[in-house]
Design a protein around this motif. Structure first.
Motif, PDB file in Angstrom:
ATOM      1  N   CYS A 146      11.071  26.722  18.870  1.00 21.31           N
ATOM      2  CA  CYS A 146      10.698  27.928  19.846  1.00 21.31           C
ATOM      3  C   CYS A 146      10.142  29.094  18.871  1.00 21.31           C
ATOM      4  CB  CYS A 146      12.025  28.519  20.418  1.00 21.31           C
ATOM      5  SG  CYS A 146      11.817  29.552  21.838  1.00 21.31           S
ATOM      6  N   ARG A 147       9.024  29.644  19.770  1.00 22.67           N
ATOM      7  CA  ARG A 147       8.571  30.905  19.024  1.00 22.67           C
ATOM      8  C   ARG A 147       9.572  32.146  19.263  1.00 22.67           C
ATOM      9  NH1 ARG A 147       3.517  28.938  21.234  1.00 22.67           N
ATOM     10  NH2 ARG A 147       2.142  28.079  19.444  1.00 22.67           N
ATOM     11  N   SER A 148       9.617  33.242  18.695  1.00 26.69           N
ATOM     12  CA  SER A 148      10.574  34.105  18.902  1.00 26.69           C
ATOM     13  C   SER A 148      10.182  35.038  20.079  1.00 26.69           C
ATOM     14  CB  SER A 148      10.612  35.177  17.568  1.00 26.69           C
ATOM     15  OG  SER A 148       9.234  35.577  17.123  1.00 26.69           O
ATOM     16  N   ASN A 149       8.779  35.003  20.281  1.00 26.58           N
ATOM     17  CA  ASN A 149       8.358  35.807  21.346  1.00 26.58           C
ATOM     18  C   ASN A 149       8.312  34.932  22.728  1.00 26.58           C
ATOM     19  OD1 ASN A 149       6.039  34.121  21.002  1.00 26.58           O
ATOM     20  ND2 ASN A 149       4.716  35.917  20.577  1.00 26.58           N
TER      21      ASN A 149
ATOM     22  N   SER B 110      10.490  34.795  24.909  1.00 23.94           N
ATOM     23  CA  SER B 110      11.186  35.513  25.950  1.00 23.94           C
ATOM     24  C   SER B 110      11.632  36.634  25.233  1.00 23.94           C
ATOM     25  CB  SER B 110      11.987  35.104  26.933  1.00 23.94           C
ATOM     26  OG  SER B 110      12.992  34.589  26.511  1.00 23.94           O
ATOM     27  N   ASN B 111      12.005  37.900  26.085  1.00 24.06           N
ATOM     28  CA  ASN B 111      12.878  38.670  25.517  1.00 24.06           C
ATOM     29  C   ASN B 111      14.235  38.383  25.053  1.00 24.06           C
ATOM     30  OD1 ASN B 111      10.913  40.939  26.079  1.00 24.06           O
ATOM     31  ND2 ASN B 111      11.601  41.354  28.117  1.00 24.06           N
TER      32      ASN B 111
ATOM     33  N   VAL C 260      15.159  35.372  23.794  1.00 19.91           N
ATOM     34  CA  VAL C 260      14.751  34.482  22.617  1.00 19.91           C
ATOM     35  C   VAL C 260      14.501  35.606  21.493  1.00 19.91           C
ATOM     36  CG1 VAL C 260      13.372  33.176  21.542  1.00 19.91           C
ATOM     37  CG2 VAL C 260      13.966  32.688  23.728  1.00 19.91           C
ATOM     38  N   ASN C 261      13.756  36.538  21.852  1.00 19.69           N
ATOM     39  CA  ASN C 261      13.545  37.630  20.697  1.00 19.69           C
ATOM     40  C   ASN C 261      14.687  38.498  20.423  1.00 19.69           C
ATOM     41  OD1 ASN C 261      11.608  38.979  19.005  1.00 19.69           O
ATOM     42  ND2 ASN C 261      12.112  40.771  20.174  1.00 19.69           N
ATOM     43  N   LYS C 262      15.757  38.652  21.271  1.00 21.59           N
ATOM     44  CA  LYS C 262      16.926  39.287  20.705  1.00 21.59           C
ATOM     45  C   LYS C 262      17.909  38.569  19.962  1.00 21.59           C
ATOM     46  CE  LYS C 262      17.406  42.448  25.096  1.00 21.59           C
ATOM     47  NZ  LYS C 262      18.046  42.589  26.291  1.00 21.59           N
TER      48      LYS C 262
ATOM     49  N   TYR D 206      16.612  36.164  18.039  1.00 22.55           N
ATOM     50  CA  TYR D 206      16.095  36.208  16.793  1.00 22.55           C
ATOM     51  C   TYR D 206      16.173  37.358  16.104  1.00 22.55           C
ATOM     52  CZ  TYR D 206      12.246  35.878  13.263  1.00 22.55           C
ATOM     53  OH  TYR D 206      11.424  35.968  12.195  1.00 22.55           O
ATOM     54  N   GLU D 207      16.223  38.619  16.295  1.00 25.44           N
ATOM     55  CA  GLU D 207      16.545  39.857  15.953  1.00 25.44           C
ATOM     56  C   GLU D 207      17.951  40.111  15.633  1.00 25.44           C
ATOM     57  OE1 GLU D 207      14.185  41.946  14.758  1.00 25.44           O
ATOM     58  OE2 GLU D 207      12.487  40.896  15.816  1.00 25.44           O
TER      59      GLU D 207
ATOM     60  N   ARG E 105      19.691  28.891  14.702  1.00 30.30           N
ATOM     61  CA  ARG E 105      18.851  29.218  13.765  1.00 30.30           C
ATOM     62  C   ARG E 105      19.062  28.270  12.578  1.00 30.30           C
ATOM     63  NH1 ARG E 105      16.907  34.547  12.978  1.00 30.30           N
ATOM     64  NH2 ARG E 105      18.651  35.175  14.393  1.00 30.30           N
TER      65      ARG E 105
END
Length: 320
Positions: free
Chosen positions: A105-108, A110-111, A113-115, A117-118, A153
């Motif tokens: 999955c790309r980190s972008n 969705s919001n 998924v990005n949270k 990742y961060e 991860r």
């Protein structure tokens, strides 16, 4: 079953018919025009069998084709897909049919998924929602629906980080430590495409009409499945025969295909073919190659970007 879906392209004969059916594709350097077909395959990773294959116009995307493949999956199958494939619509369809998935999955994506990742967390359960700007008129869900997924991860030996999204939520039944090896199983469909193109020679079309192309594409799928089935028992015999050698040995793919092609008509016309099957098995077991573990190669994704496509001829034939 452990399945994978992936796409690729095929170089097709260039003529008015193929241009009309498949469209013209021009590389980024404008060096030449070619006709490319979009290929999409659903593959049984452990049995090395193609379950579904399609060849169509290059303009058709991989995600819509993957939804067609999903129709051939069964309850509790696990489908592994690369980062080009995650979509809420596909996830909703698989959840409804109780089919499991593992996406890179790309980190972008969705919001949510990005949270994750961060956050630098090793794993987490999150809720994903559909894109709120999409029209929902013809979709089987509303904008308020949510689906729970598990994010994983993975740290690669190269130092890169991979983010996986999966429906396998139970961390006791499906522990975190299993996912690196499990996702790596997807490599089986990549090596299948290498065999499909370079050994079986799917691009060596003997005809130039769309009917010929579709027939020979499906014949190539059939030959690859036949090869997997016929070599499976021989591989077990080879494992026993070479058990005391330094390396494991596997059946030589190129030679086994050659032997099958030479005996194909006899396989289907002889009433008593046990002797022929034994002859093939003996040839498979004698012709093996070593499996050298832990070999790695530096990947150069730009290697072929400036290469011009080879000229295509109507009378190409496979060397086998």
């Amino acid at each position: 079953r452990l399945l994978s879906v992936d796409g690729s392209t095929l170089n097709l004969p260039v003529n008015d018919t193929t241009k009309k059916v498949y469209g013209i594709y021009n590389n980024q350097n404008l060096t030449n025009d070619v006709v490319l077909g979009r290929v999409s395959i659903m593959y049984d990773l452990l049995n090395e069998i193609v379950l579904d294959g399609m060849l169509c116009n290059h303009s058709i995307g991989e995600v819509p084709l993957s939804r067609e493949h999903i129709k051939n999956a069964n309850e509790n199958d696990i489908i592994i897909m690369d980062r080009a494939y995650p979509s809420f619509e596909s996830i909703h369809e698989m959840q409804k049919r109780k089919i499991h998935f593992i996406y890179r999955c790309r980190s972008n994506f969705s919001n949510q998924v990005n949270k994750f990742y961060e956050s630098k967390k090793k794993e987490a359960l999150i809720e994903i929602i559909p894109a709120q700007t999409a029209p929902f008129k013809d979709l089987p869900y509303t904008k308020d629906i949510t689906i729970q997924v598990r994010m994983i991860r993975i740290k690669l030996s190269s130092g890169e980080t991979e983010i996986l999204m999966t429906s396998l939520l139970d961390n006791e039944k499906y522990p975190y430590s299993d996912f690196k090896e499990l996702y790596f199983k997807r490599w089986g469909i990549e090596t299948y495409y290498n065999r499909f193109k370079n050994i079986i020679g799917v691009e060596n079309f003997s005809g130039t009409s769309d009917q010929f192309i579709q027939q020979e594409f499906n014949c190539a799928l059939y030959m690859s499945n036949l090869q997997s089935i016929l070599t499976k028992e021989a591989q077990e015999e080879a494992d026993e025969k070479y058990i005391n050698r330094k390396y494991e040995y596997k059946i030589n793919t190129s030679l086994s295909l050659c032997f099958i092609r030479n005996k194909l008509v006899e396989l289907f016309t002889k009433k008593e073919n046990e002797e022929l099957m034994q002859e093939l098995k003996t040839l498979f077991v004698v012709n093996v190659i070593p499996v050298r573990p832990n070999r790695t190669f530096i990947r150069d994704p730009d290697k072929y970007r400036t290469r011009t496509k080879p000229k295509q001829f109507n009378n190409r034939r496979c060397v086998l």
